[in-house]
Write a protein that holds these residues in place. Structure first.
Motif, short mmCIF file in Angstrom:
data_model
loop_
_atom_site.label_atom_id
_atom_site.label_comp_id
_atom_site.label_asym_id
_atom_site.label_seq_id
_atom_site.Cartn_x
_atom_site.Cartn_y
_atom_site.Cartn_z
N GLY A 1 -6.60 -6.59 -2.08
CA GLY A 1 -6.09 -5.58 -3.01
C GLY A 1 -5.74 -6.17 -4.36
O GLY A 1 -5.51 -7.38 -4.49
N VAL B 1 0.84 -1.20 0.00
CA VAL B 1 0.00 0.00 0.00
C VAL B 1 0.87 1.25 0.00
O VAL B 1 0.65 2.19 -0.78
N GLU C 1 -6.42 -0.96 -6.36
CA GLU C 1 -7.47 -0.73 -5.36
C GLU C 1 -7.21 -1.65 -4.18
O GLU C 1 -6.57 -2.68 -4.31
N TRP C 2 -7.72 -1.24 -3.02
CA TRP C 2 -7.66 -2.13 -1.86
C TRP C 2 -8.75 -1.71 -0.89
O TRP C 2 -9.23 -0.59 -0.91
N PHE D 1 -1.02 -1.07 -5.31
CA PHE D 1 -2.38 -1.57 -5.51
C PHE D 1 -3.20 -0.62 -6.38
O PHE D 1 -3.20 0.60 -6.19
N GLY E 1 -13.93 -2.01 -3.98
CA GLY E 1 -12.84 -1.99 -4.95
C GLY E 1 -13.32 -1.64 -6.35
O GLY E 1 -12.64 -0.93 -7.09
#
Length: 203
Positions: free
Chosen positions: A81, A64, A71-72, A69, A105
């Protein structure tokens, strides 16, 4: 050259999403499935790197912090993620990419990639969804109850997805998803190179 597409599949737990995606990816060429990362422990039969990349929370948040990522989100007390570096690499190589992610997400991805195609899988009924979750025998009754509660909130978000598919028959549902993918591949905006080639011009 046709521009590659990003497909986002979301569904409540127990809707058969994994089975559908396995069928679709096996039948459609040049379609990659992005394996998600998660901090939850593997279930019986799950393999690291095949079903998920199983990470510790420390490993997850290291990614992160590096911005790796696409998205997570936190779901059911664990983190999930999508590795954006892998997705970008495949798209740049001309592969369409399919993501298996939750509603949170999916929203993140849709904001980052507005032309991503979003598909929401629905169960045929709440009774059937509860039966499927119970027969998996992977979680205690209280965990199943939490998943059913989460499922109701997820279904409430389904209205903004591009397509809804009811998984009452796995082969029919898989065929519907494949039709969506083939339709997206033929969209004019994605096929401008083909048009220019036919006209004897360069884009």
């Amino acid at each position: 050259m046709r521009k590659a597409s990003l497909f986002v599949i979301s569904a409540p737990s127990g809707c058969g999403k994994t089975t559908l995606m396995e069928i679709v990816c096996a039948r459609i060429p040049r379609l990659k499935f992005s394996v998600s990362s998660t901090t939850r422990p593997p279930r019986p039969g799950e393999i690291h790197g095949v079903h998920y990349f199983f990470l510790t929370e420390e490993e997850f948040f290291r990614k992160v912090e590096k911005g790796e990522f696409l998205e997570w989100a936190r779901v059911h007390d664990h983190y999930y993620g999508t590795d954006g570096t892998i997705v970008k690499k495949w798209l740049d190589e001309g592969y369409d990419v399919m993501l298996d992610i939750d509603v949170q997400g999916a929203r993140q991805v849709k904001c980052l990639v507005p032309d991503a195609v979003t598909i929401f899988i629905l169960p045929p009924s709440w009774e059937e969804l509860e039966r499927r979750l119970t027969e998996r025998r992977t979680e205690p009754p209280d965990a199943i109850a939490r998943r059913l509660t989460t499922a109701r909130s997820e279904v409430a978000e389904a209205f903004w997805f591009d397509y809804l598919v009811v998984n009452d028959d796995v082969n029919r549902a898989a065929s519907t998803i494949m039709a969506v993918i083939e339709s997206a591949r033929s969209r004019t905006i994605k096929s401008y190179g083909l048009i220019y080639n036919l006209m004897g011009r360069n884009p």
